[in-house]
Design an enzyme around this catalytic site. Structure first.
Site, PDB file in Angstrom:
ATOM      1  NE  ARG A 106      -3.535   0.895   2.161  1.00  0.00           N
ATOM      2  CZ  ARG A 106      -4.852   1.259   2.734  1.00  0.00           C
ATOM      3  NH1 ARG A 106      -5.045   2.134   3.508  1.00  0.00           N
ATOM      4  NH2 ARG A 106      -5.923   0.567   2.181  1.00  0.00           N
ATOM      5  CD  GLN A 136     -13.032  -0.911  -0.091  1.00  0.00           C
ATOM      6  OE1 GLN A 136     -12.072  -0.449   0.776  1.00  0.00           O
ATOM      7  NE2 GLN A 136     -14.038  -0.965   0.025  1.00  0.00           N
ATOM      8  CG  ASP A 229     -12.975   7.697  -1.141  1.00  0.00           C
ATOM      9  OD1 ASP A 229     -12.705   7.578  -0.204  1.00  0.00           O
ATOM     10  OD2 ASP A 229     -11.762   7.612  -1.790  1.00  0.00           O
ATOM     11  CB  CYS A 270     -13.730   2.458   0.439  1.00  0.00           C
ATOM     12  SG  CYS A 270     -13.021   4.161   0.598  1.00  0.00           S
TER      13      CYS A 270
END
Ligand code: CP
Ligand code: NVA
Length: 332
Positions: A106, A136, A229, A270
């Site tokens: 990540r 995701q 988001d 998310c």
């Protein structure tokens, strides 16, 4: 279906059948977990988890999923390794690839995770870059299927910054799986034209569609899914907050757009989400700009339409499926 030794960097690289295979495997692994079935097909293997940005869901999902499959994990935090500062990605990839059976990354640019994959001989999984968030997507599609009973034909509306990791990835997965995807935002936040063209081509093959729309009421009419988001993503400078608030407030998910959508609409995010003042960033933004909530109102977030916590749980089952499939477990 054989996904052994494949990297998982972006869903652009995966066919609709391969994506559906991973979603089905995740559903099976979820069922096993709920029944308390312990199975460790990857006992003795180890995975490295590199996080150059912070995480709650993705890190916990990789750790729990790896342990459930019988594997050991090593977590490399944003400050605790030589990566990038004293050691190149190519060298890191060769070191970790010689010790571990898989590597999660990540961080920042997609080129970094691509390089990790290029220089290591083990599967590399993208746990979020600036451009994509593919793990995701599997959780999101599993959640839509669980809640609405179908994927094809679903009217999926994403509101907010549609040109970053979440907007890009949702457009790709919806186009490949035959959903009707709308990016509802101002022109400035529309996704990259080349990616839109590629997704339109996939949508033609799947029976889905891709729409870009600046009018919130037109876009959300009869929507089956409303998704948003954060307005400022990890790694972006604090200076952009004011501009984002001004530009994206018309695309907040609130009761007005929820009521304009289908009666059975689900709200997805998310996470993490700014829907109240119970976070330090939320309080800072409140003190500076006077906002109590941002991309989604607390009323929508806490409503019966919100499925955000089921969606979060599904991160674990779907990440387990990705690791299992690419490391050769549960092959048909
Ligand atoms: N949705 C998501 O990736 O959450 P984390 O940042 O907590 O991992
Ligand atoms: N766009 C967000 C997603 C977090 C899961 C970010 O990159 O911070």
């Amino acid at each position: 279906m054989n996904l052994k030794d494949r990297d998982f960097l972006t869903l652009k690289d995966y066919t609709a059948d391969e994506i559906m295979y991973l979603i089905d495997l995740a559903a099976k692994l979820k069922d096993m977990k709920k029944k308390g079935i312990v199975d460790q097909p990857l006992l003795g293997k180890n995975v490295a988890l590199i996080f150059e940005k912070t995480s709650t869901r993705t890190r916990c999902s990789f750790e729990i999923a790896a342990h459930d499959l019988g594997m050991g994990t090593t977590y490399l935090d944003p400050k605790g390794s030589q990566i990038g500062k004293k050691e190149s990605i190519a060298d890191t990839a060769r070191v970790l690839g010689s010790m571990f059976d898989g590597i999660e990354y990540r961080g920042f640019g997609q080129e970094i995770v691509n390089d990790l994959a290029k220089y290591s001989k083990v599967p590399v999984w993208n746990g979020l870059t600036n451009e994509y968030h593919p793990t995701q997507m599997l959780a999101d599609m599993l959640t839509v299927r669980e809640k609405l009973g179908r994927l094809k034909g679903v009217k999926f509306v994403y509101m907010g910054d549609a040109r970053y990791n979440m907007g890009n990835s949702l457009m790709i997965v919806c186009a490949k799986l035959g959903l009707h995807y709308t990016a509802c935002t101002s022109k400035k936040y529309f996704p990259n034209a080349e990616l839109v063209a590629q997704c339109e081509e996939w949508a033609r093959q799947s029976g889905g569609s891709v729409t870009l729309c600046e009018d919130a009421m037109e876009a959300t009419k009869d929507a089956d899914v409303l998704y948003t988001d954060v307005w400022v993503s990890m790694g972006e400078p604090d200076e952009v907050w004011e501009e984002r608030i001004n530009d994206l407030t018309p695309y907040q998910v609130n009761m007005k757009v929820l009521k304009n959508a289908s009666d059975n609409v689900i709200f997805m995010h998310c996470l993490p989400a700014f829907h109240d003042l119970k976070t330090s960033t939320g309080k800072l933004i409140h003190d500076k700009f006077g906002l109590d909530e941002m991309e989604v109102t607390d009323e929508v977030f806490e409503s019966e339409h919100s499925v955000v916590f089921d969606e979060a749980e599904n991160r674990m089952h779907t990440i387990k499926a990705v690791m299992a499939a690419t490391l050769g477990a549960y092959q048909d």
